[in-house]
Design an enzyme around this catalytic site. Structure first.
Site, PDB file in Angstrom:
ATOM      1  N   TYR A  87       0.818   5.481   6.454  1.00  0.00           N
ATOM      2  CA  TYR A  87      -0.456   5.022   6.996  1.00  0.00           C
ATOM      3  C   TYR A  87      -0.863   3.743   6.289  1.00  0.00           C
ATOM      4  CZ  TYR A  87      -5.402   4.968   8.333  1.00  0.00           C
ATOM      5  OH  TYR A  87      -6.643   4.598   8.813  1.00  0.00           O
ATOM      6  N   ASP A  89       2.191  -1.403   0.039  1.00  0.00           N
ATOM      7  CA  ASP A  89       0.809  -1.009   0.317  1.00  0.00           C
ATOM      8  C   ASP A  89       0.396  -0.045  -0.783  1.00  0.00           C
ATOM      9  OD1 ASP A  89      -1.595  -0.052   1.113  1.00  0.00           O
ATOM     10  OD2 ASP A  89      -0.993   0.479   3.162  1.00  0.00           O
ATOM     11  N   LYS A  95      -9.377   1.396  -2.130  1.00  0.00           N
ATOM     12  CA  LYS A  95      -9.735   2.635  -2.838  1.00  0.00           C
ATOM     13  C   LYS A  95     -10.119   2.402  -4.309  1.00  0.00           C
ATOM     14  CE  LYS A  95      -7.765   5.367   0.767  1.00  0.00           C
ATOM     15  NZ  LYS A  95      -6.566   5.347   1.546  1.00  0.00           N
TER      16      LYS A  95
HETATM   17  C1  LIG Z   1      -6.529   4.492   2.936  1.00  0.00           C
HETATM   18  C2  LIG Z   1      -5.349   3.644   3.158  1.00  0.00           C
HETATM   19  C3  LIG Z   1      -5.427   2.431   3.860  1.00  0.00           C
HETATM   20  C4  LIG Z   1      -6.670   2.011   4.581  1.00  0.00           C
HETATM   21  O1  LIG Z   1      -7.730   1.755   3.711  1.00  0.00           O
HETATM   22  P1  LIG Z   1      -9.237   1.794   4.309  1.00  0.00           P
HETATM   23  O2  LIG Z   1     -10.064   1.353   3.150  1.00  0.00           O
HETATM   24  O3  LIG Z   1      -9.463   3.212   4.736  1.00  0.00           O
HETATM   25  O4  LIG Z   1      -9.286   0.855   5.442  1.00  0.00           O
HETATM   26  C5  LIG Z   1      -4.308   1.624   3.902  1.00  0.00           C
HETATM   27  N1  LIG Z   1      -3.172   1.980   3.301  1.00  0.00           N
HETATM   28  C6  LIG Z   1      -3.044   3.137   2.622  1.00  0.00           C
HETATM   29  C7  LIG Z   1      -1.753   3.464   1.947  1.00  0.00           C
HETATM   30  C8  LIG Z   1      -4.125   4.018   2.555  1.00  0.00           C
HETATM   31  O5  LIG Z   1      -3.991   5.190   1.923  1.00  0.00           O
END
Ligand SMILES: *Cc1c(COP(=O)(O)O)cnc(C)c1O
Length: 426
Positions: free
Chosen positions: A142, A237, A265
């Site tokens: 994701y 990511d 985060k």
């Molecule tokens: C949570 C998440 C995102 C998206 O971040 P948001 O602040 O919710 O837009 C992207 N990549 C990873 C790996 C994530 O866990």
């Protein structure tokens, strides 16, 4: 439950599904969500005054636990000077300098407001810098909800059964090529089929949106080698793993270099912050230095920067946090494994650093297809029964448990004991 139910009934009238982010609606577990009224340390309280040990931790940001005084005080102080100026501030320079010191292979930083935005911008940069359109992602990873990432996405995109979202143009989706996590052959094959067309490979270095699945030895280095050979960029990511696996994130933890790193985060300490970073050469493709346009009215917001700077500074000066949270997570995972064994429950417990996830299957889980074999009905039952016992978990299988510095030995033991009694009844 009464107050939560009342609020949810009202919410459903005015918010789609009663929520502002799908997983919160508890649909994957067929229940009514608890509305949360406050949180402190390892605990959260719902609107009915019930207390829980929290392993969601706002989906990762609260690595030091909720309401940490260092962060709270930094925010309170920043608020006194005004909420937003839309102009450069000293804190943006300080947090960038700190990130560059903490994270390997990063020379420049651009701040945005979410992980989604960080990834979306990183992909634009990769395409702009390479002059290529296609991108390779992994099924079940994701990367937020930008169009080209909503193809076979993990996390809550799976729970609603829509890993491929409606509303994504076919023309956009066709440039997203799909590989299998922990399978280098599937990556090389896509490069072979699309010679000199792939701008980048984007990966969660630890897949933490399909439950938790770590990289097999050699997988991340293999991606590095393929990208180098093919003239493509490697994007880590690190919205979850950044500042969590280690100060320097997955690059430091696994010893593999990425070209672009995305954060979210933890970087905001609980405020909405994201960032994408890389070498000076690469980042100078971004406006106003270069032709890759990207901007933000509230980017680098002074209050958000104060929270992020406070949390990252704390992590920088307290490296023992990393050994502590990993040890806590290991203790939790081992306890849950033992509980599963003693109750003859077919449960796998995956753990990498402070990330933990149970899968309800007799087979070990090292891939997305393995994760999908988990019995979702069993997860739902486990979730509801743990909640009854005061343990607040992700209300869906394809998420992680986040262990924070605030979780005590007693919290972990209480969690294992609860899991054991729930496994018994499965
Ligand atoms: C949570 C998440 C995102 C998206 O971040 P948001 O602040 O919710 O837009 C992207 N990549 C990873 C790996 C994530 O866990």
């Amino acid at each position: 439950m009464e107050r939560s139910s009342e609020l949810f009934a009202r919410a459903k009238e005015v918010l789609p599904g009663g929520v502002n982010s799908p997983v919160r609606a508890y649909r994957a577990v067929g229940m009514t969500p608890r509305f949360i009224s406050r949180a402190d340390g390892a605990y959260i309280w719902d609107a009915d005054g019930r207390k829980y040990i929290d392993y969601v931790c706002s989906w990762g940001p609260m690595i030091l636990g909720h309401n940490h005084p260092i962060i709270r005080e930094a925010v309170q102080k920043a608020v006194m000077d005004g909420l937003s100026f839309g102009a450069p501030t000293q804190r943006e320079v300080e947090i960038a300098e700190l990130m560059i010191r903490m994270v390997p292979n990063v020379e420049m930083v651009r701040m945005v407001n979410s992980g989604t935005e960080a990834v979306m911008s990183a992909l634009r940069l990769a395409r702009g810098a390479t002059g290529r359109d296609k991108i390779i992602k992994f099924e079940g990873c994701y990367h937020g909800h930008s169009d080209c990432m909503l193809v076979k996405a993990g996390s809550s995109a799976m729970d609603g059964g829509c890993p491929d979202s409606a509303g994504v143009p076919a023309g956009t989706a066709k440039d997203t090529l799909m590989a299998q996590y922990n399978d280098l052959t599937s990556v090389q094959q896509l490069f072979d089929e699309n010679p000199k067309q792939v701008a980048c490979v984007i990966v969660e270095p630890v897949a933490a949106n399909m439950g938790v699945v770590g990289p097999n030895p050699g997988f991340l280095q293999g991606l590095r080698d393929i990208c180098d050979r093919e003239g493509a960029l490697l994007i880590f990511d690190e919205v979850i793993t950044g500042f969590r696996l280690a100060k320097g994130g997955a690059q430091e933890y696994f010893g593999v270099r990425a070209d672009i790193v995305t954060f979210g985060k933890i970087i905001g300490g609980g405020m909405p912050v994201g960032a994408y970073c890389g070498s000076r050469e690469l980042m100078e493709h971004v406006a106003p230095c270069g032709p890759v346009y990207q901007a933000g009215t509230l980017a680098g917001n002074p209050v958000a920067m104060a929270a992020g700077l406070a949390q990252l500074s704390y992590l920088d000066t307290h490296p023992e946090v990393y050994t502590a949270i990993a040890a806590s997570a290991e203790k939790l995972a081992q306890g849950m494994r033992q509980a599963a064994q003693e109750t003859h429950a077919p449960v796998q417990i995956n753990q990498v650093g402070s990330l933990v996830a149970p899968f309800f299957t007799p087979d070990s889980v090292q891939s997305f297809s393995g994760a999908k074999r988990s019995d979702l009905k069993k997860y739902a039952s486990y979730f509801g029964n743990m909640l009854d016992r005061g343990i607040y978990l992700a209300p869906a299988q394809f998420e992680a448990m986040f262990v924070s510095a605030a979780h005590t030995r007693a919290d972990l033991e209480q969690t294992v004991a609860a899991a054991k009694s729930v496994f018994e009844s499965l």
